[in-house]
Design a protein around this motif. Structure first.
Motif, PDB file in Angstrom:
ATOM      1  N   PRO A 251       0.778  -1.238   0.000  1.00 13.39           N
ATOM      2  CA  PRO A 251       0.000   0.000   0.000  1.00 13.39           C
ATOM      3  C   PRO A 251       0.810   1.288   0.000  1.00 13.39           C
ATOM      4  N   ASP A 252       1.868   1.350   0.810  1.00 15.58           N
ATOM      5  CA  ASP A 252       2.608   2.603   0.915  1.00 15.58           C
ATOM      6  C   ASP A 252       4.031   2.326   1.403  1.00 15.58           C
ATOM      7  N   LEU A 253       4.818   3.390   1.445  1.00 13.86           N
ATOM      8  CA  LEU A 253       6.232   3.251   1.799  1.00 13.86           C
ATOM      9  C   LEU A 253       6.413   2.809   3.246  1.00 13.86           C
ATOM     10  N   ALA A 254       5.531   3.243   4.132  1.00 16.69           N
ATOM     11  CA  ALA A 254       5.658   2.859   5.541  1.00 16.69           C
ATOM     12  C   ALA A 254       5.514   1.346   5.705  1.00 16.69           C
ATOM     13  N   VAL A 255       4.550   0.758   5.009  1.00 16.45           N
ATOM     14  CA  VAL A 255       4.365  -0.697   5.088  1.00 16.45           C
ATOM     15  C   VAL A 255       5.547  -1.409   4.442  1.00 16.45           C
ATOM     16  N   LEU A 256       6.059  -0.869   3.340  1.00 16.20           N
ATOM     17  CA  LEU A 256       7.238  -1.454   2.699  1.00 16.20           C
ATOM     18  C   LEU A 256       8.436  -1.426   3.647  1.00 16.20           C
ATOM     19  N   GLN A 257       8.604  -0.334   4.368  1.00 15.21           N
ATOM     20  CA  GLN A 257       9.709  -0.243   5.328  1.00 15.21           C
ATOM     21  C   GLN A 257       9.600  -1.337   6.380  1.00 15.21           C
TER      22      GLN A 257
ATOM     23  N   ALA B 119      14.635  -4.772  -9.237  1.00 13.41           N
ATOM     24  CA  ALA B 119      15.257  -5.723 -10.162  1.00 13.41           C
ATOM     25  C   ALA B 119      14.312  -6.875 -10.471  1.00 13.41           C
ATOM     26  N   ARG B 120      13.458  -7.243  -9.498  1.00 10.68           N
ATOM     27  CA  ARG B 120      12.531  -8.358  -9.674  1.00 10.68           C
ATOM     28  C   ARG B 120      11.194  -7.926 -10.273  1.00 10.68           C
ATOM     29  N   LEU B 121      11.075  -6.682 -10.659  1.00 14.88           N
ATOM     30  CA  LEU B 121       9.800  -6.175 -11.163  1.00 14.88           C
ATOM     31  C   LEU B 121       9.236  -7.007 -12.317  1.00 14.88           C
ATOM     32  N   PRO B 122      10.042  -7.421 -13.312  1.00 16.90           N
ATOM     33  CA  PRO B 122       9.469  -8.227 -14.399  1.00 16.90           C
ATOM     34  C   PRO B 122       8.869  -9.536 -13.900  1.00 16.90           C
ATOM     35  N   TYR B 123       9.552 -10.203 -12.974  1.00 12.69           N
ATOM     36  CA  TYR B 123       9.062 -11.480 -12.460  1.00 12.69           C
ATOM     37  C   TYR B 123       7.825 -11.290 -11.591  1.00 12.69           C
ATOM     38  N   ASP B 124       7.903 -10.361 -10.630  1.00 13.96           N
ATOM     39  CA  ASP B 124       6.775 -10.159  -9.720  1.00 13.96           C
ATOM     40  C   ASP B 124       5.557  -9.622 -10.469  1.00 13.96           C
ATOM     41  N   GLY B 125       5.793  -8.720 -11.413  1.00 13.95           N
ATOM     42  CA  GLY B 125       4.680  -8.174 -12.173  1.00 13.95           C
ATOM     43  C   GLY B 125       3.949  -9.230 -12.977  1.00 13.95           C
ATOM     44  N   SER B 126       4.699 -10.189 -13.528  1.00  8.05           N
ATOM     45  CA  SER B 126       4.074 -11.254 -14.310  1.00  8.05           C
ATOM     46  C   SER B 126       3.194 -12.152 -13.440  1.00  8.05           C
ATOM     47  N   ARG B 127       3.464 -12.157 -12.131  1.00  9.24           N
ATOM     48  CA  ARG B 127       2.670 -12.949 -11.187  1.00  9.24           C
ATOM     49  C   ARG B 127       1.628 -12.080 -10.476  1.00  9.24           C
ATOM     50  N   ARG B 128       1.488 -10.829 -10.937  1.00  9.09           N
ATOM     51  CA  ARG B 128       0.535  -9.871 -10.374  1.00  9.09           C
ATOM     52  C   ARG B 128       0.807  -9.625  -8.891  1.00  9.09           C
ATOM     53  N   GLN B 129       2.092  -9.563  -8.565  1.00  5.77           N
ATOM     54  CA  GLN B 129       2.501  -9.171  -7.228  1.00  5.77           C
ATOM     55  C   GLN B 129       3.119  -7.786  -7.308  1.00  5.77           C
ATOM     56  N   LEU B 130       2.734  -6.922  -6.381  1.00 10.42           N
ATOM     57  CA  LEU B 130       3.200  -5.540  -6.421  1.00 10.42           C
ATOM     58  C   LEU B 130       3.887  -5.182  -5.112  1.00 10.42           C
ATOM     59  N   TYR B 131       5.190  -4.899  -5.209  1.00  9.08           N
ATOM     60  CA  TYR B 131       5.949  -4.453  -4.050  1.00  9.08           C
ATOM     61  C   TYR B 131       6.273  -2.964  -4.132  1.00  9.08           C
ATOM     62  N   VAL B 132       6.173  -2.373  -5.315  1.00 10.79           N
ATOM     63  CA  VAL B 132       6.305  -0.924  -5.434  1.00 10.79           C
ATOM     64  C   VAL B 132       5.071  -0.312  -4.772  1.00 10.79           C
ATOM     65  N   PRO B 133       5.245   0.607  -3.801  1.00 10.00           N
ATOM     66  CA  PRO B 133       4.082   1.138  -3.086  1.00 10.00           C
ATOM     67  C   PRO B 133       3.006   1.686  -4.025  1.00 10.00           C
ATOM     68  N   LYS B 134       1.778   1.253  -3.809  1.00  8.61           N
ATOM     69  CA  LYS B 134       0.673   1.640  -4.668  1.00  8.61           C
ATOM     70  C   LYS B 134       0.451   3.149  -4.642  1.00  8.61           C
ATOM     71  N   ASP B 135       0.556   3.769  -3.460  1.00 12.75           N
ATOM     72  CA  ASP B 135       0.322   5.206  -3.387  1.00 12.75           C
ATOM     73  C   ASP B 135       1.389   5.995  -4.139  1.00 12.75           C
ATOM     74  N   LEU B 136       2.608   5.442  -4.196  1.00 14.66           N
ATOM     75  CA  LEU B 136       3.671   6.090  -4.958  1.00 14.66           C
ATOM     76  C   LEU B 136       3.352   6.054  -6.454  1.00 14.66           C
ATOM     77  N   LEU B 137       2.886   4.919  -6.939  1.00 14.79           N
ATOM     78  CA  LEU B 137       2.489   4.811  -8.334  1.00 14.79           C
ATOM     79  C   LEU B 137       1.381   5.811  -8.659  1.00 14.79           C
ATOM     80  N   GLU B 138       0.365   5.853  -7.821  1.00 20.76           N
ATOM     81  CA  GLU B 138      -0.782   6.718  -8.097  1.00 20.76           C
ATOM     82  C   GLU B 138      -0.414   8.191  -8.026  1.00 20.76           C
ATOM     83  N   ARG B 139       0.510   8.528  -7.154  1.00 18.03           N
ATOM     84  CA  ARG B 139       0.936   9.932  -7.058  1.00 18.03           C
ATOM     85  C   ARG B 139       1.587  10.408  -8.347  1.00 18.03           C
ATOM     86  N   HIS B 140       2.187   9.481  -9.079  1.00 21.27           N
ATOM     87  CA  HIS B 140       2.829   9.845 -10.344  1.00 21.27           C
ATOM     88  C   HIS B 140       1.926   9.573 -11.549  1.00 21.27           C
ATOM     89  N   GLY B 141       0.687   9.167 -11.291  1.00 17.72           N
ATOM     90  CA  GLY B 141      -0.243   8.916 -12.382  1.00 17.72           C
ATOM     91  C   GLY B 141      -0.126   7.537 -12.990  1.00 17.72           C
TER      92      GLY B 141
END
Length: 291
Positions: free
Chosen positions: A123-129, A176-198
């Motif tokens: 969800p966000d950077l705090a949870v990722l931390q 670095a694992r974004l291609p692998y995780d993305g293909s499995r529909r796993q998201l570790y990049v904070p969702k709020d960070l993505l949305e803040r950048h559109g």
């Protein structure tokens, strides 16, 4: 080290081979410490490998939860079946006993890895931390405890150093694992960070390197680089005997610089060669910061 009897060498060899095959970065880092602590470090790394690969081995989250619970029960001394013939379990319990390691960080790691079983977005950077503190930072801190001159002695590594190092290492690894995780529909990049950048999780899952996604990743890489700088500063206050526990920071610096290249396609898999890994760690081990 205490006088706890170690399992036979077959168990140690199994753990070393497992880590060498599945987590070469951690395996390579153990080559720069003494033989005795290396065995315990490999036991911790092998335990981590077993936990990390559970989501890849199960088809249903419930089955993964059961496997994670078995490891929790092992730490409690209540596991039923399988522990006697499990070389990783045997080595882990020996390392905990021999080096007087607390089990709380291992329990926290197991609990955090439940996230990997499901497709909920980060969800966000705090949870990722919190996630990286538990999954990366805990192992770094336990590794430093293994390197203490006397198990249970007063020397320890400040948790701030482990936190900063965990963020630097973890962010580099998840991008670095974004291609692998993305293909499995796993998201570790904070969702709020993505949305803040559109951007959005769907852009990650579709493998579309849009400008919005690139901007979000650039910001996350900058967070990793900031924590790397903090970790290297904190390293100066870490007792010299414990500094090899943070040797992987040399890999984080190399990886974050590579990931920050503006022309890089985040969905193009790249692997650091084993030779490059060993070279980076060897150079760092010879530097004044780690000596």
């Amino acid at each position: 080290m205490s006088s706890a009897a170690a399992p036979d060498q077959d168990a140690a060899g199994y753990c070393a081979a497992l880590v060498r095959d599945q987590d070469f970065d951690r395996y390579a880092a153990t080559l720069f410490v003494g033989t005795a602590p290396r065995r315990a470090l490999l036991a911790l790394a092998a335990f981590n490998v077993e936990i990390v690969r559970i989501p890849r081995l199960v088809s249903q989250p419930l089955v993964g939860d059961i496997r994670l619970q078995w490891w929790s029960d092992l730490l409690d001394g209540t596991a039923h079946g399988g522990e006697a013939g499990n070389p990783v379990a045997a080595e882990l319990l020996w390392a905990i006993d021999a080096y007087r390691l607390p089990t709380a960080p291992l329990r926290r790691l197991i609990e955090a890895r439940q996230f990997d079983l499901y497709n909920d977005p980060m969800p966000d950077l705090a949870v990722l931390q919190d996630y990286l503190d538990a999954t990366v930072g805990g192992l770094l801190h336990l590794g430093a405890m293994v390197l203490r001159p006397a198990p249970g002695g007063p020397q320890d590594m400040d948790l701030h150093a482990a936190h900063a190092a965990a963020m630097a290492l973890g962010i580099g690894q998840l991008i670095a694992r974004l291609p692998y995780d993305g293909s499995r529909r796993q998201l570790y990049v904070p969702k709020d960070l993505l949305e803040r950048h559109g951007s959005s999780p769907e852009e990650v899952f579709a493998g579309r390197p849009t400008k919005a996604l690139q901007a979000a990743l650039t910001e996350l890489i900058a967070v990793g680089q900031s924590h790397l700088a903090q970790a290297l500063q904190e390293l100066l206050g870490v007792p010299r005997e414990l500094r090899p526990a943070l040797l992987p920071l040399a890999l984080a610096r190399r990886d974050l610089d590579r990931l920050a290249r503006p022309e890089r396609d985040p969905f193009q898999p790249e692997e650091r060669s084993r030779l490059a890994t060993l070279w980076a760690l060897w150079r760092a081990s010879r530097s004044p910061a780690f000596r």
